[in-house]
Write an enzyme that holds these catalytic residues in place. Structure first.
Site, PDB file in Angstrom:
ATOM      1  N   HIS A   1       0.810  -1.217   0.000  1.00  0.00           N
ATOM      2  CA  HIS A   1       0.000   0.000   0.000  1.00  0.00           C
ATOM      3  C   HIS A   1       0.844   1.268   0.000  1.00  0.00           C
ATOM      4  O   HIS A   1       0.307   2.368  -0.188  1.00  0.00           O
ATOM      5  CB  HIS A   1      -0.960  -0.002   1.199  1.00  0.00           C
ATOM      6  CG  HIS A   1      -2.262   0.698   0.919  1.00  0.00           C
ATOM      7  ND1 HIS A   1      -2.319   1.967   0.398  1.00  0.00           N
ATOM      8  CD2 HIS A   1      -3.542   0.296   1.113  1.00  0.00           C
ATOM      9  CE1 HIS A   1      -3.591   2.333   0.278  1.00  0.00           C
ATOM     10  NE2 HIS A   1      -4.359   1.336   0.696  1.00  0.00           N
TER      11      HIS A   1
ATOM     12  N   ASP B   1      -2.711   2.244  -4.356  1.00  0.00           N
ATOM     13  CA  ASP B   1      -3.918   2.116  -3.532  1.00  0.00           C
ATOM     14  C   ASP B   1      -4.775   0.960  -4.016  1.00  0.00           C
ATOM     15  O   ASP B   1      -4.530   0.401  -5.098  1.00  0.00           O
ATOM     16  CB  ASP B   1      -4.734   3.410  -3.574  1.00  0.00           C
ATOM     17  CG  ASP B   1      -3.950   4.580  -2.997  1.00  0.00           C
ATOM     18  OD1 ASP B   1      -4.168   5.728  -3.438  1.00  0.00           O
ATOM     19  OD2 ASP B   1      -3.091   4.321  -2.115  1.00  0.00           O
TER      20      ASP B   1
END
Lengths: 347, 405, 325
Positions: B376, B380
């Site tokens: 992450h 995203d």
């Protein structure tokens, strides 16, 4: 050889001279042959140099043939000779092949040293020609060693060592002659005084008039001066010195006066010598002088002409052989540093 | 006057120079703060013992050295004492020899002060497949010596030199093989480094199956091995990368470094004795047939332990395949320094809703879950999800027949 | 086994070879009745007579020239040059003649001679009588170079040199003449071109030659007992031919190399060996190679100055402590 008829006629003409002749026809012919061979070979070497087939430097003995010839003819086959870088004459005079000499000068495989030594180091151990040496004076000490060896081994071999007038001023000259005298060795030192040490008159750099003969007494030796252009005179002096040596009486130092027709080396046209001096000596060129001597002693001119022609042929043939020989293989570069033929310094 | 590394605790053997408070050439007074040192227990400020000029610094900030090592020299105007600090970096020769002899001992090359690897150390590290970072250096200034490497190798041993031992209570102690150790360290480090998120799609492989069924016989005859789902998935991944390149990257500090080529690592299990991930370079340039051959080749050589070092490094994305075991889903751990990894699990026939000409019906389709763990930090969820959707689309609707000609 | 001093071993080796081969002759300054200025040839005149053991004038060029001429014509001469420094006086014969004449004449000439000399410092003789010049000889192609460190080696290697068909420059060390050592009984001949590992070790390999060998061994003892450092000591013995294989194997074993050389720094014998190691053993090196040499100066004469200038045990120990980790 001359026909019996002509021989008889010659004998009758010159009987007076012949009767007192201690040298004899055979030796005389040998002396001429040797001188002429040297002359023709050196001239050929000079021509080859001009054609760029002989490289590097080359020191010719044109004009000085009588000395090499005189001693060579007087020697035994198992005697030793040592000479300088101006050594083609002395090497040839020991019986080494012309093609071997020319080949070495041309850097070919058939060269006497396989192309590894060059003009200044001509050597043929089998002929007793124990080397031509390029560092002034060193070979006098080495010649002493050969003489010591002969004496130790009890043979009657004599060692003859040729060098120039310039050598008489270097340290090794003095060390060698002193040791030879002290140890009473069978070595004959022959100084070929051609009046010039490289480009300088020998008189300008030597403390005495006769560079070799005037040093002899310093070593307890007799001064001996000989006309180096007269092969007979050289021959006689050689015989005397050899008899002395073989008789166990020790070394001799001989100064042979001569003159070189060319410069010190191929690179030198010799213009530092006075013209009159050169001309005077050229009148005493040993080859025409000795040819006339032979005639005076009743040897037919045809005999001499035939000999000369044979020698010219031999030189031509040797030239062809040398030209036809290839350059040495690169494989020889790292060979013969050691007795086992290798050059390896490590495992 | 030599400045040496102090012993800041009875059991402390070394220290790290944290900060120099004076520069070479600067004057320092007695008791003035000269430098700060850190050990594994404490950080301390060290004052100068004498007044003078800081003549030379041998140990730089951040370097770790043994207690007693000479760190610097202060010229306090007094004659140098006969003895000098042990293991001094400067080539000081010992007491009795006067200045003249000393110059003979001083040599042109000086002791390396950083942790440079000597030729033999480099050779040994390469031969044993060890990373320098795994070894603690015991030489001057923390240098890794040959002895250090050999000790490490002997201690880690091969897979065979460690022996299991049984305890009295029936438990068994199995020392980690070197491989196990390396894997363990890597996995923990990966988890600590990347912000792992798991995301999955279900893929209907019936279209792929049609092609496989049609081509299988000929393929097996020609190539000598079975055409599995893996090359199709690899191809789909490479294609999808064109639109979603940020998943073919690595994180460097505060940047994402995106790679141009896709170097695809294929995880291969070695009979439960270890995991190895050979790399197929420029997978994006290969046809599906070439991918199939490459995958088969590296997997075989991996099992035969015949991979070369170049084949074990440089991957930009990884495929992990548990399909043969029929698992449902796997949350794989990212292979550092990549930013994503795709797990392929079992493909099984399931009842699904199929929309046809006659509307919705129940059909039987080969369904498999593709699960991606992504970092992450790099991307995203939406980006990753779109990537997975793309892969699914490709697998379910590409003209595979045309590609397999 | 008999215990002989280094100098007795020299005379004994020459005697062994002269008895064996009547072609062996010996010449030099003061070598006959006086038995040599270092008393290294005592008794030879009595045993072999003045025809085979000959005093010469002070004529280094003639001494070596005579040896060369004799070697070319069937003898196997041993020539002594009293101090190795005097090689500079007769270097022409060594470098230009003896070393080259076989090569130049395409292998025609034989050159089975030995030039023995007293080399090295430590005897307070001053700069012109104390040099270590084995590296000079090493640098000339065509010369074998030997420098033994003890009685057994000087005996065996001198015998081997006399039997060698090539020119051998044989460097005895003047400061070792009085040292004692066990020498095997009976005929003893060693092999030129072989190094010897005198002390096994695992942490560092020390290469040394001649008088530096005992110092290296003492240093190794101290390093073992005081620092727990295990040093291997290799006596190189022959510079040409060089036992490269033994040296490389020794470096591979420990990963570190130190040379101890008495010659001045530049182009010392160790420089060449070090370059070979750097080329052929690079990937086995655990750190830089270190040479311990005399500084690049002539040798001073006062006791303390000379002792401090030549590599000594203290300096060897300190250098290894500082440079080997």
């Amino acid at each position: 050889m001359a026909s019996p008829a002509k021989k008889k006629q010659a004998t009758a003409l010159k009987s007076g001279i012949r009767a007192n002749d201690d040298i004899g026809e055979d030796v005389r012919l040998a002396l001429f042959r040797s001188q002429f061979e040297i002359r023709q070979l050196e001239k050929r070497a000079y021509d080859m140099f001009l054609q760029n087939m002989v490289k590097g430097t080359s020191h010719l003995a044109i004009g000085q043939e009588a000395i090499a010839a005189g001693f060579a003819v007087a020697m035994h086959a198992d005697d030793y000779t040592f000479c300088t870088y101006r050594g083609h004459a002395h090497t040839l005079a020991r019986g080494v092949s012309m093609s071997g000499i020319l080949g070495e000068l041309m850097g070919r495989e058939c060269g006497l040293l396989g192309g590894k030594g060059g003009s200044m180091h001509l050597t043929s151990v089998e002929h007793g020609a124990m080397g031509s040496y390029a560092i002034i004076g060193s070979h006098l000490t080495i010649a002493v060693g050969a003489a010591w060896s002969a004496k130790y081994r009890g043979t009657d071999q004599v060692t003859v060592c040729f060098f120039g007038d310039g050598t008489t001023n270097i340290g090794a000259f003095h060390e060698a002659i002193n040791l030879a005298a002290v140890w009473k060795l069978p070595v004959v030192f022959v100084c070929e005084n051609n009046l010039y040490m490289e480009y300088t008159a020998i008189g300008d750099v030597t403390a005495v008039e006769h560079p070799a003969a005037d040093r002899a007494s310093a070593y307890g030796l007799e001064p001996i001066i000989v006309d180096g252009n007269d092969a007979d005179a050289v021959y006689r002096v050689a015989q005397t010195a050899f008899a002395r040596a073989r008789g166990g009486e020790g070394p001799s130092l001989i100064e042979a006066k001569t003159y070189r027709h060319g410069g010190h080396s191929r690179a030198d046209p010799g213009t530092y010598r006075p013209k009159e001096e050169v001309e005077a000596w050229l009148k005493r060129d040993p080859i025409p002088m000795y040819r006339q001597r032979l005639i005076d002693f009743g040897i037919a001119e045809e005999v001499i002409d035939t000999m000369q022609a044979d020698i010219d042929n031999a030189v031509d043939q040797a030239t062809d052989v040398a030209k036809a020989s290839s350059a040495p293989s690169l494989d020889v570069i790292e060979t013969d540093l050691w007795a086992d033929g290798s050059s390896s310094w490590r495992n | 006057m030599d400045v040496v590394m102090p012993q800041l605790g009875e059991t402390v053997a070394e220290g790290t120079v944290m900060v120099w408070h004076k520069k070479v050439g600067e004057r320092v007074e007695a008791d003035e703060l000269l430098f700060e040192v850190g050990t594994d227990k404490v950080e301390t400020e060290i004052p100068s013992v004498v007044s003078g000029v800081l003549a030379e610094i041998f140990v730089a900030e951040g370097e770790t050295v043994d207690v007693g090592t000479c760190l610097a020299v202060i010229d306090d105007g007094k004659l140098k004492p006969e003895g000098s600090a042990p293991r001094a970096k400067k080539d000081k020769t010992a007491s009795a020899a006067p200045a003249v002899a000393v110059s003979a001992g001083r040599t042109e090359n000086s002791v390396p002060r950083d942790k440079s690897l000597s030729p033999v150390v480099r050779k040994l590290l390469s031969e044993h497949g060890i990373d320098a970072g795994e070894i603690r250096g015991g030489g001057d200034g923390g240098r890794i010596t040959r002895r250090d490497v050999m000790s490490y190798v002997e201690a880690s041993g091969g897979d065979v030199s460690q022996t299991d031992s049984a305890r009295d209570d029936g438990t068994q102690v199995i020392p980690f093989s070197r491989h196990r150790k390396l894997t363990a360290e890597h996995m923990v480090r990966s988890k600590a480094t990347s912000a792992h998120v798991l995301q999955a799609v279900e893929v209907d492989f019936h279209h792929v199956d049609e092609v496989r069924d049609a081509k299988q016989a000929g393929w097996r005859a020609k190539e000598g091995f079975v055409l599995t789902y893996l090359p199709f998935i690899a191809k789909a991944v490479c294609q999808a990368m064109n639109d979603f390149p940020h998943l073919n990257a690595h994180v460097d500090g505060d940047s994402l470094v995106v790679h141009e080529s896709v170097h695809l690592a294929i995880a291969v299990d070695l009979n439960f004795e270890g995991l190895v991930t050979p790399v197929i370079r420029d997978a994006n340039l290969k046809s599906i047939a070439e991918l199939a051959r490459c995958i088969h080749d590296v997997a075989a050589r991996a099992r035969d332990r015949k991979l070369v070092p170049d084949e074990l490094s440089g991957a930009t994305y990884t495929l992990s395949n548990s399909g043969s075991f029929g698992t449902l889903i796997t949350a794989p751990i990212i292979s550092q320094p990549q930013v994503a990894i795709l797990s392929i699990d079992g493909v099984t026939k399931r009842p699904v809703v199929v929309t046809g000409a006659k509307g919705d019906e129940i059909g039987i389709r080969p369904i498999g879950i593709l699960a991606q763990s992504f970092d992450h930090r790099a991307v995203d969820g939406a980006y990753s999800a779109a990537f997975l959707r793309k892969i699914k689309e490709i697998l379910e609707s590409q003209d595979w027949l045309a590609e397999l000609i | 086994m008999a215990e002989l001093t280094y100098r007795e071993a020299v005379a004994a080796a020459i005697a062994q070879e002269m008895a064996r081969d009547e072609r062996v002759v010996f010449l030099g300054e003061d070598i006959a009745g006086a038995g040599g200025v270092f008393k290294s040839t005592v008794g030879l005149l009595d045993k072999f007579g003045p025809e085979r053991v000959r005093n010469t004038p002070i004529s280094e060029q003639a001494i070596l020239g005579a040896a060369m001429g004799a070697a070319m014509t069937g003898l196997r001469p041993i020539a002594e040059i009293m101090f190795s420094d005097f090689f500079a006086v007769c270097w022409d014969i060594i470098a230009n003649e003896i070393a080259k004449v076989r090569y130049m004449t395409n292998g025609q000439v034989t050159m089975p001679l030995v030039v023995r000399t007293a080399n090295g410092g430590g005897s307070r003789f001053g700069a012109q009588h104390s040099q270590s010049v084995e590296n000079w000889a090493m640098a000339v192609p065509g010369l074998k170079v030997v420098a033994p460190s003890n009685s057994a080696d000087v005996f065996g290697l001198l015998a081997a040199a006399i039997r060698d068909p090539d020119p051998v420059i044989f460097f005895e060390h003047k400061s070792l003449y009085a040292t004692k050592g066990e020498v095997p009984d009976g005929e003893h001949v060693d092999t030129i071109g072989t190094a010897k590992i005198l002390r096994e070790g695992t942490d560092v390999t020390i290469l040394a030659l001649a008088a530096m060998v005992p110092k290296a061994l003492q240093a190794a003892e101290r390093l073992a007992s005081e620092d727990g450092v295990s040093a291997m000591v290799v006596d190189v013995r022959s510079l040409v031919p060089l036992d490269t294989q033994t040296i490389l194997a020794a470096v591979q074993k420990t990963g570190r190399l130190v040379t101890v050389e008495e010659n001045p720094r530049l182009c010392g014998w160790g420089a060449e060996i070090v370059s070979i190691v750097a080329d052929e053993c690079f990937h086995d090196l655990d750190g830089p190679i270190v040479r311990i040499t005399t500084p690049h100066i002539p040798l001073p004469s006062a006791d303390n100055l000379e002792d401090a200038t030549l590599p000594n045990v203290e300096r060897i120990v300190a250098t290894i402590r500082a440079r080997i980790d």
